[in-house]
Design a protein around this motif. Sequence first.
Motif, PDB file in Angstrom:
ATOM      1  N   THR A  62     -23.292  24.773  -9.571  1.00 29.63           N
ATOM      2  CA  THR A  62     -23.506  23.415 -10.074  1.00 29.63           C
ATOM      3  C   THR A  62     -23.914  23.504 -11.536  1.00 29.63           C
ATOM      4  O   THR A  62     -24.877  24.191 -11.875  1.00 29.63           O
ATOM      5  CB  THR A  62     -24.604  22.698  -9.268  1.00 29.63           C
ATOM      6  N   THR A  66     -22.624  18.670 -11.691  1.00 29.86           N
ATOM      7  CA  THR A  66     -21.278  18.691 -11.131  1.00 29.86           C
ATOM      8  C   THR A  66     -21.090  19.978 -10.344  1.00 29.86           C
ATOM      9  O   THR A  66     -21.386  21.063 -10.843  1.00 29.86           O
ATOM     10  CB  THR A  66     -20.215  18.608 -12.245  1.00 29.86           C
ATOM     11  N   ASP A  67     -20.605  19.842  -9.096  1.00 32.55           N
ATOM     12  CA  ASP A  67     -20.375  21.013  -8.257  1.00 32.55           C
ATOM     13  C   ASP A  67     -18.994  21.590  -8.533  1.00 32.55           C
ATOM     14  O   ASP A  67     -18.007  20.851  -8.587  1.00 32.55           O
ATOM     15  CB  ASP A  67     -20.482  20.641  -6.781  1.00 32.55           C
ATOM     16  N   TYR A  68     -18.933  22.912  -8.681  1.00 31.63           N
ATOM     17  CA  TYR A  68     -17.666  23.610  -8.900  1.00 31.63           C
ATOM     18  C   TYR A  68     -17.494  24.632  -7.783  1.00 31.63           C
ATOM     19  O   TYR A  68     -18.384  25.452  -7.549  1.00 31.63           O
ATOM     20  CB  TYR A  68     -17.652  24.305 -10.268  1.00 31.63           C
TER      21      TYR A  68
END
Length: 93
Positions: A62, A66-68
């Motif tokens: 993160t 935003t999560d990747y």
Amino acid sequence: MATNSTPKKPAADAAAEESVEAVTETAPPRPARTAAADPDVVGPALPAGVDPVTVTLAHHHTIDGTDYPPGAKLLVSPDYAQRLHGQGYATQV
């Protein structure tokens, strides 16, 4: 016991001696605005004149809320890429 033999000035006299005439100077011009960093670059901002590098994430991460997922390719600053590699979040290229 030692004593200070210097007489103390009253506050009003000290302020009167330290007053200085007001000097008006023009402020220096503001520096030119620079364009904002590329919005596709994630993580810390890029230093001026440095190109972003692409990293592939090895683990879920993160960044800025935003999560990747693993395998995501991101544009980041070179120093941030080095930190991600060192912490094991990005694959070695």
